[in-house]
Design a protein around this motif. Structure first.
Motif, PDB file in Angstrom:
ATOM      1  N   SER A 347     -21.134  18.993  12.490  1.00 23.61           N
ATOM      2  CA  SER A 347     -20.718  18.399  11.361  1.00 23.61           C
ATOM      3  C   SER A 347     -20.770  16.807  11.800  1.00 23.61           C
ATOM      4  O   SER A 347     -22.622  16.069  11.110  1.00 23.61           O
ATOM      5  N   ARG A 348     -20.325  16.813  13.089  1.00 22.99           N
ATOM      6  CA  ARG A 348     -20.287  15.205  13.301  1.00 22.99           C
ATOM      7  C   ARG A 348     -21.818  14.929  14.426  1.00 22.99           C
ATOM      8  O   ARG A 348     -22.413  13.340  13.966  1.00 22.99           O
ATOM      9  N   GLU A 349     -22.452  15.555  14.573  1.00 22.93           N
ATOM     10  CA  GLU A 349     -23.455  15.656  15.335  1.00 22.93           C
ATOM     11  C   GLU A 349     -24.862  15.746  13.855  1.00 22.93           C
ATOM     12  O   GLU A 349     -25.786  14.317  14.259  1.00 22.93           O
ATOM     13  N   LEU A 350     -24.480  15.997  12.771  1.00 24.91           N
ATOM     14  CA  LEU A 350     -25.306  15.605  11.763  1.00 24.91           C
ATOM     15  C   LEU A 350     -25.150  14.084  10.750  1.00 24.91           C
ATOM     16  O   LEU A 350     -26.075  13.366  10.485  1.00 24.91           O
ATOM     17  N   ALA A 351     -24.095  13.390  11.325  1.00 20.15           N
ATOM     18  CA  ALA A 351     -23.309  12.717  10.465  1.00 20.15           C
ATOM     19  C   ALA A 351     -24.668  11.453  11.458  1.00 20.15           C
ATOM     20  O   ALA A 351     -24.684  10.670  10.827  1.00 20.15           O
ATOM     21  N   GLU A 352     -23.953  11.836  12.457  1.00 22.25           N
ATOM     22  CA  GLU A 352     -24.943  10.970  13.484  1.00 22.25           C
ATOM     23  C   GLU A 352     -26.277  10.564  13.397  1.00 22.25           C
ATOM     24  O   GLU A 352     -26.607  10.056  12.951  1.00 22.25           O
ATOM     25  N   LYS A 353     -26.728  12.053  13.138  1.00 24.73           N
ATOM     26  CA  LYS A 353     -28.671  11.829  13.006  1.00 24.73           C
ATOM     27  C   LYS A 353     -29.026  11.015  11.556  1.00 24.73           C
ATOM     28  O   LYS A 353     -29.959  10.900  11.676  1.00 24.73           O
ATOM     29  N   LYS A 354     -28.235  11.523  10.549  1.00 20.08           N
ATOM     30  CA  LYS A 354     -28.728  10.944   9.326  1.00 20.08           C
ATOM     31  C   LYS A 354     -27.618  10.255   8.655  1.00 20.08           C
ATOM     32  O   LYS A 354     -28.147  10.069   7.322  1.00 20.08           O
ATOM     33  N   PHE A 355     -26.477  10.073   8.458  1.00 19.82           N
ATOM     34  CA  PHE A 355     -25.711   9.530   7.350  1.00 19.82           C
ATOM     35  C   PHE A 355     -24.701   8.087   8.137  1.00 19.82           C
ATOM     36  O   PHE A 355     -23.530   7.545   7.702  1.00 19.82           O
ATOM     37  N   ASP A 356     -24.985   7.864   9.240  1.00 24.67           N
ATOM     38  CA  ASP A 356     -24.922   6.670  10.204  1.00 24.67           C
ATOM     39  C   ASP A 356     -24.958   6.027   8.776  1.00 24.67           C
ATOM     40  O   ASP A 356     -25.988   4.485   8.725  1.00 24.67           O
ATOM     41  N   ARG A 357     -23.430   4.851   8.395  1.00 27.66           N
ATOM     42  CA  ARG A 357     -23.721   3.616   7.717  1.00 27.66           C
ATOM     43  C   ARG A 357     -24.578   2.468   7.781  1.00 27.66           C
ATOM     44  O   ARG A 357     -25.538   1.337   7.380  1.00 27.66           O
ATOM     45  N   LYS A 358     -24.581   2.229   9.461  1.00 26.15           N
ATOM     46  CA  LYS A 358     -24.990   1.229  10.091  1.00 26.15           C
ATOM     47  C   LYS A 358     -26.419   0.461   9.340  1.00 26.15           C
ATOM     48  O   LYS A 358     -27.565   0.219   9.282  1.00 26.15           O
ATOM     49  N   LEU A 359     -27.280   2.733   9.816  1.00 29.14           N
ATOM     50  CA  LEU A 359     -28.568   2.474   9.139  1.00 29.14           C
ATOM     51  C   LEU A 359     -28.948   2.570   8.355  1.00 29.14           C
ATOM     52  O   LEU A 359     -29.984   1.743   7.191  1.00 29.14           O
ATOM     53  N   VAL A 360     -28.006   2.880   7.111  1.00 26.17           N
ATOM     54  CA  VAL A 360     -28.144   2.521   5.813  1.00 26.17           C
ATOM     55  C   VAL A 360     -27.978   1.454   5.542  1.00 26.17           C
ATOM     56  O   VAL A 360     -29.386   0.833   4.940  1.00 26.17           O
ATOM     57  N   ASN A 361     -27.343   0.810   5.527  1.00 30.17           N
ATOM     58  CA  ASN A 361     -27.356  -1.048   5.152  1.00 30.17           C
ATOM     59  C   ASN A 361     -28.442  -1.460   5.968  1.00 30.17           C
ATOM     60  O   ASN A 361     -28.091  -2.346   4.607  1.00 30.17           O
ATOM     61  N   GLN A 362     -28.733  -1.404   6.409  1.00 31.49           N
ATOM     62  CA  GLN A 362     -29.935  -1.730   7.319  1.00 31.49           C
ATOM     63  C   GLN A 362     -30.956  -1.842   6.267  1.00 31.49           C
ATOM     64  O   GLN A 362     -31.776  -2.432   6.151  1.00 31.49           O
ATOM     65  N   THR A 363     -30.951  -0.313   5.985  1.00 29.30           N
ATOM     66  CA  THR A 363     -32.242  -0.251   4.637  1.00 29.30           C
ATOM     67  C   THR A 363     -31.433  -0.842   3.848  1.00 29.30           C
ATOM     68  O   THR A 363     -32.632  -1.376   3.045  1.00 29.30           O
ATOM     69  N   ILE A 364     -31.167  -0.484   2.443  1.00 26.28           N
ATOM     70  CA  ILE A 364     -30.224  -1.881   1.799  1.00 26.28           C
ATOM     71  C   ILE A 364     -31.298  -3.386   1.859  1.00 26.28           C
ATOM     72  O   ILE A 364     -31.565  -3.770   1.311  1.00 26.28           O
ATOM     73  N   LEU A 365     -30.427  -3.687   3.618  1.00 25.63           N
ATOM     74  CA  LEU A 365     -30.624  -5.368   3.269  1.00 25.63           C
ATOM     75  C   LEU A 365     -32.300  -5.348   3.784  1.00 25.63           C
ATOM     76  O   LEU A 365     -32.486  -6.562   2.612  1.00 25.63           O
ATOM     77  N   SER A 366     -32.597  -4.452   3.987  1.00 21.52           N
ATOM     78  CA  SER A 366     -34.025  -5.086   4.181  1.00 21.52           C
ATOM     79  C   SER A 366     -34.596  -4.555   2.620  1.00 21.52           C
ATOM     80  O   SER A 366     -36.155  -5.862   2.202  1.00 21.52           O
ATOM     81  N   ILE A 367     -34.027  -3.777   1.893  1.00 21.30           N
ATOM     82  CA  ILE A 367     -35.076  -4.297   1.125  1.00 21.30           C
ATOM     83  C   ILE A 367     -34.071  -5.222  -0.346  1.00 21.30           C
ATOM     84  O   ILE A 367     -35.025  -6.022  -1.815  1.00 21.30           O
ATOM     85  N   TYR A 368     -33.103  -6.172   0.438  1.00 21.06           N
ATOM     86  CA  TYR A 368     -33.178  -7.450  -0.624  1.00 21.06           C
ATOM     87  C   TYR A 368     -33.951  -7.990   0.031  1.00 21.06           C
ATOM     88  O   TYR A 368     -34.072  -8.981  -1.039  1.00 21.06           O
ATOM     89  N   ARG A 369     -34.307  -8.312   0.781  1.00 21.95           N
ATOM     90  CA  ARG A 369     -35.102  -9.234   1.611  1.00 21.95           C
ATOM     91  C   ARG A 369     -36.656  -9.252   0.719  1.00 21.95           C
ATOM     92  O   ARG A 369     -37.449  -9.662   0.706  1.00 21.95           O
ATOM     93  N   ASN A 370     -37.184  -7.696   0.480  1.00 24.28           N
ATOM     94  CA  ASN A 370     -38.149  -7.561  -0.071  1.00 24.28           C
ATOM     95  C   ASN A 370     -38.541  -7.974  -1.468  1.00 24.28           C
ATOM     96  O   ASN A 370     -39.589  -7.706  -1.225  1.00 24.28           O
TER      97      ASN A 370
END
Length: 370
Positions: A347-370
């Protein structure tokens, strides 16, 4: 640059949207929240977020009855003059998108956090409302070039087919992700019990009734199964359970009900397994948090939930609206407690691989900028 979040409840913003709002603020955005005033409003304001009071009847299944709220939100948008309007939920995405006609200079992001009661119910009246809602939403989402964020591929397919949107106006991201530092991996403390946790709003559509029946049946042969239930009675939701039902189950010894808490980490750490028998999700936050802590999950094979399970590796999938399959899995795990540690590590390995909030937030911020 100004960004406005339109969210129905302040507690929901606090639990699920505050991290991205603070990330936006750290990146130079002036952050505003339009929401119902509640117990968390002062805490939110203490972070330097501008609050604007607004309320909507979430129990009302007909979104068109809330059309008067469009003008109210529109006036707030003209006053704030945001660069970005981020609506959260299907209902508020439509309301906010229509309200943006009062101030047409803002870009629109719609977070569709699950398709909700309107798309999961088969009653004729609900289907009729769904038909007109889809037509109405399709028109406004396309006219405004609103970008809709879905949380799983199943919802994306339904959304695209129902609204007929161009694929460029829809993007799938893993919800709000999970904070891997706030929910650190914690080694399992095993004993002779199977300690399960359900952290959820107390709704029929979250499978709480099926959970009560599954635990009742499982404990007949495996009295070492213990359940803790965390969650609030959500009276504003048409699927809400009564406090009488929840308390009656507690009196029977089915679970220990802790009510609502915004400090769930200690409960994940004490649990061996986290269970959610939902009828459908966007992406279940409680399961992501449990996985980050290193706990196996038992959930239903429905949209949103199946995305967090690799069958037999970090957990198990069972049929929704079903009792027999959860009973079988609970009894198996109660007799094989040694397997829980392996499930948790995956479970922990999967959380690190697919669901890390830092990566999700960067995606959302890039959406805001674009």
């Amino acid at each position: 640059m100004k960004i406005v979040y339109l969210v129905s409840e302040d507690w929901y913003f606090w639990m699920h949207r505050l991290p991205i709002a603070l990330e936006a603020k750290a990146n130079g955005y002036e952050v505003h929240l339009i929401s119902r005033r509640g117990d968390f409003t002062d805490k939110i304001v203490s972070y330097g977020i501008h609050f604007h009071e607004f309320s909507i009847d979430r129990k009302n299944l007909n979104p068109f009855k809330e059309i008067g709220k469009v003008k109210e939100v529109g006036k707030l948008l003209r006053k704030i003059q945001p660069d970005i309007l981020h609506n959260v939920s299907m209902k508020l995405s439509l309301l906010g998108t229509v309200a943006s006609y009062f101030y047409q200079k803002c870009k629109i992001v719609n977070s569709i956090t699950g398709l909700g009661y309107l798309y999961s119910n088969s009653f004729f009246l609900v289907r009729l409302i769904r038909y007109f809602f889809s037509k109405f939403a399709s028109f406004y989402f396309q006219r405004t070039n609103a970008l809709s964020l879905l949380e799983n591929p199943d919802d994306e397919r339904v959304f695209l087919s129902s609204l007929g949107l161009h694929k460029d106006l829809v993007k799938v991201i893993p919800g709000t992700g999970v904070d891997l530092q706030k929910f650190p991996f914690t080694p399992l403390k095993q004993d002779s019990h199977l300690r399960i946790l359900c952290a959820s709003r107390l709704l029929k559509t979250k499978g709480i009734v099926e959970l009560s029946e599954a635990i009742r049946e499982s404990k007949k042969t495996n009295p070492n199964i213990l359940c803790t239930l965390i969650g609030k009675i959500d009276a504003g939701n048409p699927s809400s359970l009564s406090s009488e039902f929840v308390k009656q189950c507690e009196e029977e010894g089915i679970w220990e009900w802790k009510g609502f808490t915004d400090d769930v980490l200690p409960y994940y750490q004490k649990a061996h397994l986290v269970v959610l028998l939902s009828y459908g999700e966007g992406l279940p936050v409680s399961l992501l948090e449990a996985m980050a802590v290193g706990r196996g999950v038992l959930t239903t094979d429905v949209q949103g939930c199946r995305e967090v399970v690799e069958e037999g590796k970090n957990g198990f999938l069972v049929k929704d609206k079903n009792v027999e399959e959860p009973v079988s899995k609970l009894r198996y795990l109660a007799d094989h407690l040694d397997e829980l540690e392996v499930l948790g590590k995956h479970s922990r390995e999967l959380a690190e691989k697919k669901f890390d909030r830092k990566l999700v937030n960067q995606t959302i911020l890039s959406i805001y900028r674009n």
